[in-house]
Design an enzyme around this catalytic site. Structure first.
Site, mmCIF file in Angstrom:
data_model
loop_
_atom_site.group_PDB
_atom_site.id
_atom_site.type_symbol
_atom_site.label_atom_id
_atom_site.label_comp_id
_atom_site.label_asym_id
_atom_site.label_seq_id
_atom_site.Cartn_x
_atom_site.Cartn_y
_atom_site.Cartn_z
ATOM 1 N N ARG A 112 -0.562 -10.477 -2.154
ATOM 2 C CA ARG A 112 0.683 -9.961 -1.592
ATOM 3 C C ARG A 112 0.473 -9.105 -0.342
ATOM 4 N NH1 ARG A 112 2.568 -7.793 -7.419
ATOM 5 N NH2 ARG A 112 0.332 -8.033 -7.780
ATOM 6 N N GLU B 141 3.488 -7.856 -19.500
ATOM 7 C CA GLU B 141 3.624 -8.023 -18.054
ATOM 8 C C GLU B 141 5.058 -8.424 -17.708
ATOM 9 O OE1 GLU B 141 1.229 -7.115 -15.730
ATOM 10 O OE2 GLU B 141 0.617 -6.256 -17.641
HETATM 11 C C1 UD1 Z 1 -1.708 -4.492 -13.340
HETATM 12 C C2 UD1 Z 1 -1.375 -4.481 -14.821
HETATM 13 C C3 UD1 Z 1 0.048 -3.946 -15.020
HETATM 14 C C4 UD1 Z 1 0.163 -2.573 -14.414
HETATM 15 C C5 UD1 Z 1 -0.285 -2.545 -12.959
HETATM 16 C C6 UD1 Z 1 -0.347 -1.124 -12.470
HETATM 17 C C7 UD1 Z 1 -2.622 -6.359 -15.767
HETATM 18 C C8 UD1 Z 1 -2.531 -7.708 -16.354
HETATM 19 N N1 UD1 Z 1 -1.474 -5.831 -15.350
HETATM 20 O O1 UD1 Z 1 -0.810 -5.378 -12.724
HETATM 21 O O2 UD1 Z 1 0.342 -3.884 -16.399
HETATM 22 O O3 UD1 Z 1 1.517 -2.123 -14.511
HETATM 23 O O4 UD1 Z 1 -1.592 -3.160 -12.812
HETATM 24 O O5 UD1 Z 1 -0.577 -1.051 -11.120
HETATM 25 O O6 UD1 Z 1 -3.667 -5.783 -15.736
HETATM 26 N N2 UD1 Z 1 -8.534 -7.424 -10.559
HETATM 27 C C9 UD1 Z 1 -9.834 -7.807 -10.797
HETATM 28 N N3 UD1 Z 1 -10.089 -9.060 -11.261
HETATM 29 C C10 UD1 Z 1 -9.097 -9.950 -11.518
HETATM 30 C C11 UD1 Z 1 -7.772 -9.549 -11.269
HETATM 31 C C12 UD1 Z 1 -7.520 -8.281 -10.799
HETATM 32 O O7 UD1 Z 1 -10.769 -7.035 -10.597
HETATM 33 O O8 UD1 Z 1 -9.418 -11.071 -11.941
HETATM 34 C C13 UD1 Z 1 -8.278 -6.064 -10.033
HETATM 35 C C14 UD1 Z 1 -7.501 -6.072 -8.747
HETATM 36 O O9 UD1 Z 1 -8.375 -6.062 -7.631
HETATM 37 C C15 UD1 Z 1 -6.670 -4.794 -8.828
HETATM 38 C C16 UD1 Z 1 -6.547 -4.533 -10.308
HETATM 39 O O10 UD1 Z 1 -7.475 -5.374 -10.956
HETATM 40 O O11 UD1 Z 1 -7.311 -3.686 -8.226
HETATM 41 C C17 UD1 Z 1 -5.149 -4.855 -10.832
HETATM 42 O O12 UD1 Z 1 -4.847 -6.192 -10.518
HETATM 43 P P1 UD1 Z 1 -3.436 -6.607 -9.936
HETATM 44 O O13 UD1 Z 1 -3.430 -8.051 -9.695
HETATM 45 O O14 UD1 Z 1 -3.065 -5.720 -8.816
HETATM 46 O O15 UD1 Z 1 -2.516 -6.300 -11.214
HETATM 47 P P2 UD1 Z 1 -0.984 -5.971 -11.231
HETATM 48 O O16 UD1 Z 1 -0.210 -7.217 -11.151
HETATM 49 O O17 UD1 Z 1 -0.673 -4.914 -10.257
HETATM 50 CA CA CA Z 2 -1.760 -3.913 -8.714
#
Ligand code: UD1
Ligand code: CA
Length: 458
Positions: A23, A161
């Site tokens: 995003r 989620e």
């Molecule tokens: C996530 C949470 C959500 C919470 C929100 C808060 C999950 C499933 N959801 O959503 O409940 O309200 O954060 O901000 O966790 N990342 C990895 N590996 C992956 C995917 C993501 O390291 O395979 C890292 C991303 O770089 C990021 C963090 O995890 O820093 C969160 O991932 P993101 O995709 O931003 O999750 P949200 O949709 O924001």
């Molecule tokens: Ca996030």
């Protein structure tokens, strides 16, 4: 306030930072986007540092090499998640490494939550003590795309989620959301992780599923409500980045104002988290100060300056539109307007650099002056020397860089090219317009230019 003793040597922190940040619409991995000059990941790591020292890991994946390079030399350990299959998967990838290091508890923080503070984390850990799974929550007027907290009788039951949320199944949304900060018992999580699936709207393994699984197992699960603290909001798009950056900017500026820094137009002053401006320094907005910059009490920074990783001592004035990067400006120096001090530029006490003067890896001795239109690269300029307008140190021969050395109290006439390597002795004088290719001994006049002839006009 809590009274947590220093965390045990068996506690560590894990920052989830492998995601692409779709995003953000940018090639750069999200955690390398900056707030006040510092990558998001750096903000999170520095908030954790006082609590965990170097027991600090980050899961990286998307453009992992770029992230590693940006943090080279900083005490942060990396685990690579080669495929980004979700936050739960990120934890699965890291867990063996944490276990090998003997860790029993892990504080997991999303890497896109840069405004989190050490105090908040410390309070959360105090609250989480003794539980298997703890989560920090926020209550927002609009829960947006954040994961929703489901409680029954006040007890945390699950995180769902936004995409998967169904009021018919999960009840009416309350506005309470998951902040993305978790305290986990390693042994407990090890049992639960294999049971996390990816049958959801995103097809990802969610760390948030741990809550429901732990509840079903009768484990101790806690959800700490952190009110509506905007510092705990994650950043997912440019608008959220701008919102968080402005929040942090204002907080830093207000803190320095309260400490006694004089600021004109503080709303236009941008200062990074590691910048030290002493009380009694005077800043004019707009200006930007980044990195490990230090501005001493009694120094003045005029408007439109950009200063990174530099020092400005007392009594020095940096006039408008000057750029400083890894430079050092001594006491009572004058800089600019329109000066450019590049890495390794050192101005000793009471030296002057004027408009359109560039310095790189060069030292200007005490009281020396280069007031107009000059390039000083790979150079040593002796105390009290005067560098005339348009002087150029020709430091690059197309292959290598060479040094120019000028002794004390020398006078370099205007429009001189000093072809390095070359030395001009103390108290030497160079005639204007010279191209100096050979050393000039001290107290000598060096002139190297075509002789003037005056012919009667026809
Ligand atoms: C996530 C949470 C959500 C919470 C929100 C808060 C999950 C499933 N959801 O959503 O409940 O309200 O954060 O901000 O966790 N990342 C990895 N590996 C992956 C995917 C993501 O390291 O395979 C890292 C991303 O770089 C990021 C963090 O995890 O820093 C969160 O991932 P993101 O995709 O931003 O999750 P949200 O949709 O924001
Ligand atoms: Ca996030």
């Amino acid at each position: 306030m809590s009274h947590v003793s220093a965390p045990a040597a068996t506690s560590c922190a894990l920052i989830l930072a492998a995601g692409k940040g779709t995003r953000m619409h940018s090639k750069k991995p999200k955690v390398l986007h900056t707030i006040l000059g510092e990558p998001l990941l750096g903000h999170v790591a520095e908030a954790l540092r006082p609590l965990f020292g170097d027991a600090l890991w980050a899961v990286i994946g998307h453009e992992a090499e770029m992230v590693c390079a940006a943090f080279a030399g900083r005490p942060l350990r990396f685990v690579e998640q080669t495929e980004q299959l979700g936050t739960g998967h990120a934890l699965m990838v890291a867990l063996p490494e944490l276990k090998r290091a003997g860790m029993k508890k892990v504080l997991v923080v999303n890497g896109d939550t840069p405004l989190i503070t050490t105090d908040t984390l410390r309070d959360f850990m105090f609250y989480a003590e003794g539980a298997d799974v703890s989560v920090a929550t926020l209550t927002l007027p609009n829960p947006g795309a954040y994961g929703r907290i489901v409680r029954r009788g006040g007890e945390l039951k699950a995180i769902v989620e936004a995409k998967d949320f169904d009021p018919a199944v999960h009840g009416e949304p309350t506005g309470e959301i998951n902040a993305g900060i978790y305290m986990l018992d390693v042994a407990a999580v090890e049992r639960l992780l294999p049971r996390i699936g990816n049958e959801n709207k995103s097809g990802e393994y969610y760390i948030t599923d741990l809550v429901g699984l732990a509840v079903a197992e009768g484990m101790t699960v806690r959800g700490l409500s952190c009110g509506s603290d905007p510092n705990l909001l994650g950043i997912n798009n440019p608008a959220e980045l701008a919102r968080s950056e402005e929040l942090r900017r204002r907080a830093i500026v207000e803190e320095r104002l309260a400490a006694g820094v004089v600021m004109h137009g503080p709303e236009l002053i941008r200062m990074g988290p590691f910048v030290a401006v002493e009380p009694g320094a005077e800043l004019f907005g707009p200006c930007e100060l980044y990195g490990h910059t230090r501005i001493a009490s009694g120094a003045i920074i005029e408007s439109h300056c950009v200063i990174s990783d530099s020092e400005v001592e007392a009594g020095a004035v940096v006039h408008s539109f000057s750029h400083l990067d890894h430079a050092s400006v001594g006491q009572d120096c004058l800089v600019g307007p329109y000066a450019r001090l590049r890495p390794g530029a050192v101005m000793e006490r009471d030296s002057h650099v004027g408009n359109f003067v560039e310095m790189k890896k060069a030292r200007l001795g005490e009281g020396a002056k280069a007031n107009h239109l000059t390039y000083l690269g790979d150079a040593e300029i002796g105390p009290r020397s005067n560098i005339g307008a348009g002087t150029i140190t020709c430091n690059y021969d197309g292959v290598n860089k060479h040094k120019t050395v000028i002794g004390e109290h020398a006078f370099i006439g205007s429009n001189t090219a000093l072809v390095a390597p070359v030395t001009v002795g103390a108290e030497a004088l160079i005639g204007a317009g010279s191209v100096i290719t050979r050393d000039v001994p001290e107290k000598h006049l060096g002139v190297a230019r075509g002789k003037q002839t005056n012919l009667r006009r026809r």
